[in-house]
Write a protein that holds these residues in place. Structure first.
Motif, mmCIF file in Angstrom:
data_model
loop_
_atom_site.group_PDB
_atom_site.id
_atom_site.type_symbol
_atom_site.label_atom_id
_atom_site.label_comp_id
_atom_site.label_asym_id
_atom_site.label_seq_id
_atom_site.Cartn_x
_atom_site.Cartn_y
_atom_site.Cartn_z
ATOM 1 N N PRO A 21 59.358 45.109 45.198
ATOM 2 C CA PRO A 21 58.577 46.314 44.891
ATOM 3 C C PRO A 21 57.342 46.403 45.767
ATOM 4 C CG PRO A 21 58.307 44.644 43.175
ATOM 5 C CD PRO A 21 59.414 44.172 44.063
ATOM 6 N N LYS A 22 56.934 47.619 46.123
ATOM 7 C CA LYS A 22 55.782 47.816 47.000
ATOM 8 C C LYS A 22 54.458 47.787 46.245
ATOM 9 C CE LYS A 22 58.341 50.540 50.401
ATOM 10 N NZ LYS A 22 58.423 51.838 51.127
ATOM 11 N N HIS A 23 54.529 47.965 44.931
ATOM 12 C CA HIS A 23 53.322 47.943 44.106
ATOM 13 C C HIS A 23 52.260 48.901 44.653
ATOM 14 C CE1 HIS A 23 54.809 44.667 41.668
ATOM 15 N NE2 HIS A 23 55.008 43.924 42.740
ATOM 16 N N GLU A 24 52.662 50.111 44.916
ATOM 17 C CA GLU A 24 51.727 51.090 45.461
ATOM 18 C C GLU A 24 50.622 51.446 44.475
ATOM 19 O OE1 GLU A 24 54.197 54.310 46.631
ATOM 20 O OE2 GLU A 24 54.944 53.308 48.440
ATOM 21 N N ASP A 25 50.851 51.164 43.197
ATOM 22 C CA ASP A 25 49.854 51.481 42.173
ATOM 23 C C ASP A 25 48.928 50.305 41.882
ATOM 24 O OD1 ASP A 25 51.858 49.915 41.111
ATOM 25 O OD2 ASP A 25 51.788 50.859 39.121
ATOM 26 N N ALA A 26 49.016 49.238 42.682
ATOM 27 C CA ALA A 26 48.187 48.050 42.440
ATOM 28 C C ALA A 26 46.709 48.381 42.627
ATOM 29 C CB ALA A 26 48.595 46.918 43.380
ATOM 30 N N ALA A 27 45.897 47.846 41.741
ATOM 31 C CA ALA A 27 44.447 48.042 41.843
ATOM 32 C C ALA A 27 43.879 47.125 42.919
ATOM 33 C CB ALA A 27 43.789 47.756 40.499
ATOM 34 N N GLU A 28 42.768 47.544 43.517
ATOM 35 C CA GLU A 28 42.122 46.732 44.537
ATOM 36 C C GLU A 28 41.129 45.775 43.876
ATOM 37 O OE1 GLU A 28 40.307 49.207 47.419
ATOM 38 O OE2 GLU A 28 42.200 50.064 48.135
ATOM 39 N N GLY A 29 41.137 44.550 44.346
ATOM 40 C CA GLY A 29 40.216 43.550 43.812
ATOM 41 C C GLY A 29 39.747 42.600 44.892
ATOM 42 N N VAL A 30 38.761 41.774 44.556
ATOM 43 C CA VAL A 30 38.227 40.760 45.475
ATOM 44 C C VAL A 30 38.243 39.427 44.749
ATOM 45 C CG1 VAL A 30 36.262 40.004 46.834
ATOM 46 C CG2 VAL A 30 36.759 42.439 46.643
ATOM 47 N N VAL A 31 38.733 38.385 45.412
ATOM 48 C CA VAL A 31 38.787 37.052 44.814
ATOM 49 C C VAL A 31 37.396 36.422 44.853
ATOM 50 C CG1 VAL A 31 39.807 34.749 44.938
ATOM 51 C CG2 VAL A 31 41.199 36.764 45.488
ATOM 52 N N LEU A 32 36.907 35.987 43.683
ATOM 53 C CA LEU A 32 35.574 35.397 43.581
ATOM 54 C C LEU A 32 35.613 33.875 43.550
ATOM 55 C CD1 LEU A 32 33.903 37.795 40.974
ATOM 56 C CD2 LEU A 32 33.976 37.987 43.474
ATOM 57 N N THR A 33 36.638 33.309 42.945
ATOM 58 C CA THR A 33 36.801 31.865 42.948
ATOM 59 C C THR A 33 38.235 31.526 42.569
ATOM 60 O OG1 THR A 33 35.827 29.761 42.234
ATOM 61 C CG2 THR A 33 36.170 31.416 40.537
ATOM 62 N N VAL A 34 38.660 30.316 42.911
ATOM 63 C CA VAL A 34 40.015 29.845 42.630
ATOM 64 C C VAL A 34 39.917 28.501 41.930
ATOM 65 C CG1 VAL A 34 42.266 29.240 43.611
ATOM 66 C CG2 VAL A 34 40.856 31.010 44.717
ATOM 67 N N ASP A 35 40.625 28.366 40.821
ATOM 68 C CA ASP A 35 40.566 27.123 40.060
ATOM 69 C C ASP A 35 41.943 26.798 39.501
ATOM 70 O OD1 ASP A 35 39.792 24.901 38.636
ATOM 71 O OD2 ASP A 35 38.975 26.022 36.948
ATOM 72 N N ARG A 36 42.610 25.819 40.108
ATOM 73 C CA ARG A 36 43.910 25.330 39.634
ATOM 74 C C ARG A 36 44.928 26.446 39.411
ATOM 75 N NH1 ARG A 36 41.364 21.669 34.941
ATOM 76 N NH2 ARG A 36 40.071 23.548 34.900
ATOM 77 N N GLY A 37 45.052 27.297 40.396
ATOM 78 C CA GLY A 37 46.051 28.351 40.325
ATOM 79 C C GLY A 37 45.598 29.617 39.640
ATOM 80 N N ARG A 38 44.442 29.601 39.013
ATOM 81 C CA ARG A 38 43.895 30.799 38.379
ATOM 82 C C ARG A 38 42.818 31.376 39.294
ATOM 83 N NH1 ARG A 38 47.872 30.231 35.890
ATOM 84 N NH2 ARG A 38 48.165 30.234 33.634
ATOM 85 N N LEU A 39 42.878 32.664 39.530
ATOM 86 C CA LEU A 39 41.938 33.311 40.430
ATOM 87 C C LEU A 39 41.071 34.291 39.652
ATOM 88 C CD1 LEU A 39 44.970 33.117 41.962
ATOM 89 C CD2 LEU A 39 43.525 33.739 43.901
ATOM 90 N N THR A 40 39.759 34.143 39.783
ATOM 91 C CA THR A 40 38.826 35.076 39.175
ATOM 92 C C THR A 40 38.563 36.188 40.172
ATOM 93 O OG1 THR A 40 37.777 33.267 37.971
ATOM 94 C CG2 THR A 40 36.556 35.333 38.112
ATOM 95 N N CYS A 41 38.826 37.429 39.766
ATOM 96 C CA CYS A 41 38.732 38.564 40.677
ATOM 97 C C CYS A 41 37.799 39.629 40.119
ATOM 98 C CB CYS A 41 40.115 39.185 40.914
ATOM 99 S SG CYS A 41 41.352 38.033 41.544
ATOM 100 N N LEU A 42 37.188 40.360 41.019
ATOM 101 C CA LEU A 42 36.379 41.510 40.641
ATOM 102 C C LEU A 42 37.206 42.760 40.894
ATOM 103 C CD1 LEU A 42 33.588 42.633 39.757
ATOM 104 C CD2 LEU A 42 33.030 42.781 42.201
#
Length: 337
Positions: A30-51
């Motif tokens: 899928p192209k996910h054309e409806d995906a929201a834009e975000g920015v990665v703030l930190t990464v911790d054991r596979g979990r990503l905190t995004c704005l």
């Protein structure tokens, strides 16, 4: 009885049932054309905190991205629960092209590069003038990584009340790198943070430095605890002067004009195995035209290098050529050399 061999027809061939349903498999994603834009703030054991807009969203990388990893500073496409509510988890389905990359290897013999930060405008190299002693080779390596990755460098020299900055500034003067010199007292009264802030407003700046130079103290002054709480960000460092940052962390600069600071883990070494020495010359626009007469695959530090004549003819400052060759030499030396 079923017949096999030359008399077999399609009615005799058994089809294996699709346990997950009758939908045929496909390699189309899928192209996910409806995906929201975000920015990665930190990464911790596979979990990503995004704005995402004004919300902090926890996410994980979608399986379809394969081995491609998102790092702090990446602009990403996110789908799923974007409410930011507790215990919700979205998916990162796309990583946008990066305009700059800060990379390093564990050492010069390590072929595996690690992307530390993406899309930063500037690299602030924090070093103490004493206690601990400055490490020019480490500074050189950070400069090479900045030039190679498309970041502009900034030197932040701390503890000038213990040792003068003149010798170190003279060493990097020919490079034209902007700098800020601070004292321990200025760290206490907040003046150090204010002087550094002038170089950060409206930009994304990654901070690097080894333990004890005051990097995290400076970041904490630039992004106070109350601002981190108001944006929902978790502090990745503790007090008592002990550096405990374990992963890069992007934080909003406390300034109405905007800007971001990225605190990175303290570095003991900065491997440059990934850096092609031929790219370092791009950071010296006054010297680069002189390489047209260089022999093929010139290291720019050999008898036939055309840069010697270029400088002798007055096209560039000899100190600039010396700086270029010193930086290129760091590719072959360790920080303690």
């Amino acid at each position: 009885m079923r017949r096999y061999g030359k008399h077999t027809d399609e009615d005799d061939i058994r089809s294996r049932p699709n346990r997950k349903g009758n939908r045929p498999r496909t390699s189309i994603r899928p192209k996910h054309e409806d995906a929201a834009e975000g920015v990665v703030l930190t990464v911790d054991r596979g979990r990503l905190t995004c704005l995402v807009e004004d919300r902090i969203v926890m996410a994980m990388k979608a399986r379809e991205l394969g081995r491609k990893a998102a790092v702090v500073g990446d602009r990403v496409g996110i789908v799923g629960d974007l409410s930011g509510a507790k215990d919700t988890l979205a998916r990162i389905v796309r990583i946008e092209p990066r305009r700059s990359v800060l990379r390093r290897t564990a050492d010069d013999d390590d072929p595996f590069e690690r992307v530390v930060v993406a899309n930063a405008d500037q690299l602030a190299i924090v070093t103490a003038l004493a206690d601990p002693e400055p490490r020019p080779r480490l500074i050189d390596r950070c400069l090479v990584a900045a030039y190679d990755g498309g970041l502009e460098p900034l030197l932040v020299l701390t503890k000038s009340d213990l040792a003068p900055p003149d010798q170190l500034l003279e060493m990097y003067g020919a490079l034209g790198v902007p700098h800020v010199v601070t004292t321990r007292e200025e760290f206490v009264d907040g003046l150090a943070a204010e002087r550094v802030r002038e170089h950060l407003v409206g930009r994304t700046t990654a901070f690097v430095g080894h333990s004890g130079v005051g990097k995290t103290t400076l970041v904490n002054a630039l992004v106070p605890q109350e601002r981190r709480r108001s944006t929902g960000l978790v502090n990745a460092v503790t007090g008592r002067g002990r550096h405990t940052t374990t992963s890069a962390l992007a934080l909003p600069l406390a300034d109405e004009k905007g800007g971001w600071v990225i605190d990175t883990p303290g570095v003991r070494s900065f491997g440059l195995h990934h850096v092609d020495p031929s790219r370092v010359i791009h950071a010296f626009p006054d010297l680069e035209p002189g390489t047209e007469g260089c022999p093929r695959a010139c290291s720019h530090d050999e008898p036939d290098c055309a840069l010697d004549d270029w400088v002798a003819e007055g096209h560039a400052d000899p100190a600039r050529l010396y700086s270029l060759r010193r930086l290129l030499a760091t590719r072959e030396r360790r920080e303690g050399d």
